[in-house]
Design an enzyme around this catalytic site. Structure first.
Site, short mmCIF file in Angstrom:
data_model
loop_
_atom_site.label_atom_id
_atom_site.label_comp_id
_atom_site.label_asym_id
_atom_site.label_seq_id
_atom_site.Cartn_x
_atom_site.Cartn_y
_atom_site.Cartn_z
N CYS A 113 0.84 -1.20 0.00
CA CYS A 113 0.00 0.00 0.00
C CYS A 113 0.88 1.27 0.00
O CYS A 113 1.57 1.53 -0.97
CB CYS A 113 -0.98 -0.03 1.16
SG CYS A 113 -2.38 1.09 0.92
N HIS A 158 -3.67 -5.33 1.05
CA HIS A 158 -3.43 -5.76 2.43
C HIS A 158 -3.93 -7.20 2.60
O HIS A 158 -4.82 -7.64 1.88
CB HIS A 158 -4.19 -4.87 3.41
CG HIS A 158 -3.71 -3.46 3.46
ND1 HIS A 158 -2.51 -3.09 4.01
CD2 HIS A 158 -4.31 -2.30 3.04
CE1 HIS A 158 -2.38 -1.77 3.92
NE2 HIS A 158 -3.45 -1.26 3.34
#
Length: 517
Positions: free
Chosen positions: A357, A441
């Site tokens: 991310c 994630h």
């Protein structure tokens, strides 16, 4: 329990007293008894978040509690999520969607905000109270019981007027309150008494008892103090939970995450091969969803540590740049600490690096950010052929895909939109040599993919490391949640808890002066 489910609020004497653990434990204990139960936290401040199937962002702690209750996570369970962007401001996420960036003064109803968003949401916390109570009522209509978690301490008297997560929601829903105290910190009796005495008479009427958490030693030595506390307050202690090692549940305290991350290390099981595998996670500022590496700590022979110095990357077989709420700030931090140069050396030497991310964005060539930091164009580390542009709309998704020949599930929470210019595709990101980057994630929780990834890391690092063939992260998480249920079942007065959930706070508990104004 009737058409409208019962309820209980688990408050705490402090942050990190154990509210999340106790709430999860009560949920698991109840669902094992056949009770249809749901968790609830009106307002959560956390950088560890999760995406529901409907695409709503909620705190990871509430997703964990939903797993404990064996129900699907929902935005109803965490209607307000605050994601810190610094010491004085947070992004406000309402019913799973971001609605504005506010200072603490603006959110809690103070004056002096100057930005358009600040003026629009001035005193927004009071406005959100109706939404919060409606969510709780909906959960109570559809469940036998709702176990609510408070935030911080209910005795933060400077915030009581606009409180929607502690005694504010307890008063509105007439919920009995159990206060949790961490005895491992010391001063638990004073904390219980002082917390109660700082509440108004109306709030004190709902405080039904206390629960001691993290006790070490012989409970019989504690019992005289518990009896004296009952004599002083007129309230019983409904449990003494022992200190339990190895409960790797999802943490939520976004303001202290970097401090905690630098000292958190995994318990290492013996490796299956001859070598262990060392993972160093850069403890970037505003680190978010550091729970991504929890699945690595579950692997026998994998050592995970959080680092903030370049020399700590020297013996690491894998360096991870995790998610962050401040990508540009994290980039500056990596450069200031010398970690940026250390990561570049690793990439040049063919040593594994993983960016997730915000960490993925930092590994790219360039970032255009007029949204998060408003810093404009910023050069990235240049380790991946990626350019990132920050969009106003946040991406919230639950992708499913394939990598390294294995099925992968994950979730996405980001404003940055990545343009991948080259490299080998990798979970909607890319791979160049030994450097991987993805917005996903939770991908390492997919067991087959995690094992394949670790084999790649071991090969690139020259380690004789073999992933265990039977490690199931989901099964280990279930075992941990069952341990929480066992703590409640074995060490709490479950009859007393059931009475509170079904019947509410006892009548006639005494007032403890002075009380709040």
């Amino acid at each position: 329990m009737g058409k409208r489910g019962g309820g209980l609020l688990v408050a705490g004497t402090t942050s990190d007293a154990g509210k999340s653990v106790v709430t999860a434990g009560i949920c698991r204990w109840l669902v094992r008894k056949g009770v249809k139960v749901a968790p609830f936290k009106a307002q959560n401040m956390s950088l560890n978040s999760y995406v529901t199937r409907e695409g709503a962002e909620i705190g990871r702690a509430q997703a964990m509690q939903a797993a404990a209750a064996r129900v699907e996570p929902s935005a109803l369970m965490n209607p307000v999520l605050l994601k810190p962007g610094g010491d004085r401001s947070s992004q406000v996420v309402l019913m799973g969607k971001p609605v504005g960036e506010l200072s603490a003064r603006g959110y809690f109803g103070g004056s002096g905000g100057s930005s358009p968003g600040e003026k629009q949401y001035q005193g927004r916390q009071e406005q959100l109270f109706g939404t919060v109570t409606e969510c709780l009522e909906e959960l109570r209509r559809t469940h036998d019981a709702v176990i609510c978690e408070g935030a911080g301490s209910p005795a933060e008297i400077n915030l009581r007027r606009t409180d929607i997560v502690n005694m504010g929601i307890a008063r509105a829903a007439r919920l009995p309150v159990v206060i949790v105290g961490d005895i491992d910190r010391g001063g638990v009796f004073a904390s219980f008494f002082g917390t109660t005495a700082l509440l108004s008479p109306e709030d004190q009427q709902l405080v039904a008892g206390y629960l001691v958490n993290k006790f070490r030693g012989d409970v019989s030595l504690l019992e005289p103090g518990l009896e004296m506390l009952r004599g002083l307050t007129g309230r019983a202690t409904v449990g003494v939970l022992p200190f339990a090692h190895g409960l790797g549940i999802d943490e939520e305290d976004g303001l202290r995450v970097s401090l905690r991350g630098t000292v958190r290390e995994s318990v290492v099981a013996p490796p299956h091969g001859r070598d262990v595998l060392r993972v160093a996670v850069c403890a970037v500022p505003l680190m978010s969803n550091f729970t991504d590496v929890d699945a690595l700590t579950a692997e026998p022979g994998v050592i995970v540590r959080f680092v903030d110095r370049p020399e700590e990357l020297a013996d690491a077989d894998l360096a991870v740049v995790p998610g962050t709420r401040g990508t540009v700030r994290a980039l500056a931090w990596l450069r200031e600490r010398g970690l940026a140069d250390a990561l570049a050396r690793r990439a040049a030497e063919g040593r594994p690096v993983l960016g997730v991310c915000g960490g993925f964005q930092a590994l790219g060539e360039r970032i255009e950010d007029e949204v998060e930091s408003k810093a404009g164009t910023v050069e990235g580390l240049g380790l991946l052929p990626v350019r990132v542009r920050f969009a106003v709309e946040k991406t919230l998704a639950r992708p499913v895909g394939e990598a390294l020949g294995e099925r992968v599930e994950g979730y996405e929470i980001h404003h940055g939109v990545a343009e991948v210019l080259d490299g080998e595709p990798f979970l909607d990101g890319c791979r160049v040599g030994s450097v991987w980057g993805t917005h996903w994630h939770g991908s390492l929780e997919s067991d087959g993919f995690r094992r394949a990834f670790l084999r790649e890391v071991a090969r690139a690092a020259g380690r004789d490391f073999v992933p265990a063939p039977d490690t199931s992260f989901a099964a280990l998480r279930e075992e941990q949640l069952d341990r929480l249920g066992d703590l409640i079942e074995q060490h709490a007065d479950t009859d007393a808890l059931l009475r509170l959930i079904e019947d509410g706070a006892p009548v006639g508990v005494p007032f403890i002066p002075p009380g709040a104004p």
